[in-house]
Design a protein around this motif. Sequence first.
Motif, PDB file in Angstrom:
ATOM      1  N   GLY A   1     -19.565  27.724 -32.128  1.00 51.26           N
ATOM      2  CA  GLY A   1     -20.494  28.623 -32.638  1.00 51.26           C
ATOM      3  C   GLY A   1     -20.702  29.997 -31.995  1.00 51.26           C
ATOM      4  N   LYS A   2     -21.819  30.428 -32.088  1.00 48.92           N
ATOM      5  CA  LYS A   2     -22.274  31.613 -31.406  1.00 48.92           C
ATOM      6  C   LYS A   2     -22.109  31.552 -29.855  1.00 48.92           C
ATOM      7  N   ASP A   3     -21.994  30.216 -29.410  1.00 48.04           N
ATOM      8  CA  ASP A   3     -22.009  30.182 -27.828  1.00 48.04           C
ATOM      9  C   ASP A   3     -20.534  29.932 -27.344  1.00 48.04           C
ATOM     10  N   PHE A   4     -19.808  30.342 -28.268  1.00 48.08           N
ATOM     11  CA  PHE A   4     -18.225  30.378 -28.034  1.00 48.08           C
ATOM     12  C   PHE A   4     -17.799  31.406 -26.878  1.00 48.08           C
ATOM     13  N   HIS A   5     -17.507  30.906 -25.820  1.00 50.27           N
ATOM     14  CA  HIS A   5     -16.863  31.651 -24.721  1.00 50.27           C
ATOM     15  C   HIS A   5     -15.494  31.081 -24.358  1.00 50.27           C
ATOM     16  N   LEU A   6     -14.493  31.804 -23.789  1.00 54.18           N
ATOM     17  CA  LEU A   6     -13.232  31.442 -23.474  1.00 54.18           C
ATOM     18  C   LEU A   6     -13.403  32.135 -21.769  1.00 54.18           C
ATOM     19  N   ASP A   7     -13.401  30.976 -21.007  1.00 55.04           N
ATOM     20  CA  ASP A   7     -13.471  31.392 -19.598  1.00 55.04           C
ATOM     21  C   ASP A   7     -11.986  30.963 -18.764  1.00 55.04           C
ATOM     22  N   VAL A   8     -11.364  30.127 -19.170  1.00 56.74           N
ATOM     23  CA  VAL A   8     -10.345  29.602 -18.508  1.00 56.74           C
ATOM     24  C   VAL A   8      -8.958  29.230 -19.354  1.00 56.74           C
ATOM     25  N   VAL A   9      -7.922  29.588 -19.483  1.00 54.76           N
ATOM     26  CA  VAL A   9      -6.789  29.310 -20.284  1.00 54.76           C
ATOM     27  C   VAL A   9      -5.641  28.734 -19.053  1.00 54.76           C
ATOM     28  N   VAL A  10      -5.298  27.673 -19.418  1.00 53.45           N
ATOM     29  CA  VAL A  10      -4.122  27.294 -18.992  1.00 53.45           C
ATOM     30  C   VAL A  10      -2.900  27.190 -19.569  1.00 53.45           C
ATOM     31  N   ASN A  11      -1.794  27.858 -19.537  1.00 52.40           N
ATOM     32  CA  ASN A  11      -0.642  27.837 -20.315  1.00 52.40           C
ATOM     33  C   ASN A  11       0.143  26.988 -19.576  1.00 52.40           C
ATOM     34  N   ASN A  12       0.266  25.729 -20.134  1.00 52.71           N
ATOM     35  CA  ASN A  12       1.059  24.674 -19.531  1.00 52.71           C
ATOM     36  C   ASN A  12       2.326  24.212 -20.491  1.00 52.71           C
ATOM     37  N   ALA A  13       2.082  24.427 -21.802  1.00 53.85           N
ATOM     38  CA  ALA A  13       2.895  23.727 -22.636  1.00 53.85           C
ATOM     39  C   ALA A  13       4.462  24.301 -22.463  1.00 53.85           C
ATOM     40  N   GLY A  14       5.322  23.023 -22.371  1.00 53.93           N
ATOM     41  CA  GLY A  14       6.648  23.439 -21.991  1.00 53.93           C
ATOM     42  C   GLY A  14       7.580  22.369 -21.696  1.00 53.93           C
ATOM     43  N   TYR A  15       8.906  22.655 -21.518  1.00 54.10           N
ATOM     44  CA  TYR A  15       9.709  21.437 -21.369  1.00 54.10           C
ATOM     45  C   TYR A  15      11.201  22.245 -20.569  1.00 54.10           C
ATOM     46  N   SER A  16      11.786  21.346 -19.913  1.00 53.24           N
ATOM     47  CA  SER A  16      12.826  22.037 -19.098  1.00 53.24           C
ATOM     48  C   SER A  16      14.255  21.491 -20.033  1.00 53.24           C
ATOM     49  N   LEU A  17      15.141  22.595 -20.217  1.00 54.98           N
ATOM     50  CA  LEU A  17      16.457  22.385 -20.766  1.00 54.98           C
ATOM     51  C   LEU A  17      17.315  22.620 -19.747  1.00 54.98           C
ATOM     52  N   SER A  18      17.967  21.698 -19.614  1.00 59.10           N
ATOM     53  CA  SER A  18      19.155  21.625 -18.276  1.00 59.10           C
ATOM     54  C   SER A  18      20.494  21.564 -18.756  1.00 59.10           C
ATOM     55  N   GLY A  19      21.569  21.735 -17.966  1.00 58.77           N
ATOM     56  CA  GLY A  19      22.930  21.405 -18.389  1.00 58.77           C
ATOM     57  C   GLY A  19      23.717  22.699 -18.420  1.00 58.77           C
ATOM     58  N   ASP A  20      24.969  22.655 -18.562  1.00 55.88           N
ATOM     59  CA  ASP A  20      25.927  23.499 -18.857  1.00 55.88           C
ATOM     60  C   ASP A  20      25.716  24.733 -19.569  1.00 55.88           C
ATOM     61  N   THR A  21      25.351  25.925 -19.229  1.00 52.27           N
ATOM     62  CA  THR A  21      25.149  27.048 -19.900  1.00 52.27           C
ATOM     63  C   THR A  21      26.097  27.385 -21.205  1.00 52.27           C
ATOM     64  N   GLU A  22      27.317  27.133 -20.963  1.00 51.99           N
ATOM     65  CA  GLU A  22      28.143  27.574 -22.037  1.00 51.99           C
ATOM     66  C   GLU A  22      28.187  26.694 -23.128  1.00 51.99           C
ATOM     67  N   SER A  23      27.619  25.401 -23.094  1.00 50.64           N
ATOM     68  CA  SER A  23      27.553  24.517 -23.926  1.00 50.64           C
ATOM     69  C   SER A  23      25.792  24.539 -24.655  1.00 50.64           C
ATOM     70  N   ALA A  24      25.153  25.303 -24.449  1.00 49.41           N
ATOM     71  CA  ALA A  24      23.781  25.478 -25.018  1.00 49.41           C
ATOM     72  C   ALA A  24      24.170  25.977 -26.322  1.00 49.41           C
ATOM     73  N   THR A  25      23.549  25.655 -27.435  1.00 48.95           N
ATOM     74  CA  THR A  25      23.365  26.116 -28.842  1.00 48.95           C
ATOM     75  C   THR A  25      22.613  27.123 -28.892  1.00 48.95           C
ATOM     76  N   GLU A  26      22.691  27.882 -29.946  1.00 48.96           N
ATOM     77  CA  GLU A  26      21.795  29.055 -30.446  1.00 48.96           C
ATOM     78  C   GLU A  26      20.239  28.476 -30.581  1.00 48.96           C
ATOM     79  N   GLU A  27      20.153  27.336 -31.059  1.00 44.74           N
ATOM     80  CA  GLU A  27      18.823  26.715 -31.335  1.00 44.74           C
ATOM     81  C   GLU A  27      18.443  26.130 -30.253  1.00 44.74           C
ATOM     82  N   GLU A  28      19.180  25.706 -29.254  1.00 51.74           N
ATOM     83  CA  GLU A  28      18.513  25.384 -28.019  1.00 51.74           C
ATOM     84  C   GLU A  28      17.871  26.251 -27.233  1.00 51.74           C
ATOM     85  N   MET A  29      18.552  27.513 -26.913  1.00 50.57           N
ATOM     86  CA  MET A  29      18.259  28.594 -26.171  1.00 50.57           C
ATOM     87  C   MET A  29      17.170  29.080 -26.736  1.00 50.57           C
ATOM     88  N   HIS A  30      17.047  29.377 -28.248  1.00 53.18           N
ATOM     89  CA  HIS A  30      16.176  29.975 -28.659  1.00 53.18           C
ATOM     90  C   HIS A  30      14.645  29.273 -28.560  1.00 53.18           C
TER      91      HIS A  30
END
Length: 306
Positions: free
Chosen positions: A87-116
């Motif tokens: 409500g009216k007391d809404f403040h945003l003081d700290v944001v932690v952008n943590n969402a993610g995952y690791s994509l590993s492997g041989d670059t030549e084999s990566a699909t368009e969908e995987e890299m995007h």
Amino acid sequence: MNPINTKPYALPSNATWLITGCSSGIGRAIAELIASKPTQRLIATARKPADLSYLPDGNANILKLALDVTSAASVDAAFTAAAEHFGKDFHLDVVVNNAGYSLSGDTESATEEEMHQEMETLFFGTVRVTTRAIAVMRQDKTDDGVHRGGIVFNISSLAGIVGLPGHSFYHAGKFAVEGWSESVAREMHPDWNVNFCIVEPSGVKTNFEGHSKAHTAPHPAYQDPSMPARRLEFYVNAGIKAGGGGLLIEPSALAETLFMIAARGEKVPLRLPLGATAWKMIKGKVEGLLGELEVVKEISGMGKDL
């Protein structure tokens, strides 16, 4: 060049934290820590709200939300829901952008969908959440007209500074987060008191080998054991089997460090390497760059003294 994080930051006693990727690992550890602080408020997010069941229900200071950082509509909905909840007391003081995952492997084999998809999650997801957060932070003022401000912790990695074989798109995403964060940090007016911290841990004890780690298909041209990516895999696996897992950072220790940075009442560092491995390898990278600069000094100056 516009300076960054010019003033000491004072974490409010009733600070509101928004954390992405809270289903496990780093995000979960930070969410659990903030939830344990009676006066701090928490907006914990995950793609599947059921993954947040470890947090208590019925606490007005804890809001659990579905958030897919690859969707602008999902990000908008999460911010709207948070504003409605507090409500009216809404403040945003700290944001932690943590969402993610690791994509590993041989670059030549990566699909368009995987890299995007990797870039959508690591980079554009961070962009979407951060830009919405900045809009809230820069407009929020105390009763006496002082900007309340805040901190944006963007979780990068040692991989955002040092490139290693076999993880090119993960490196691309983290390198992008680093450059974008530094640029946006320089756009902030000092009076806004909006601070950025790029967090660069080395190995963390998470479930990256589970749903947070994806692999491209093997490419036959890169399967010889002498290939750089295969050699790196061998040494990493050998190190883990030999007990090298002790070098990994505990998620709870990382969470405590971020809270300390926010609450200590000092200037926020733009970059924060975490773990001895990260500090040493980043230092080595910087020293190596200085050596490379010297080698091309005459060429770079194009006949002029430098």
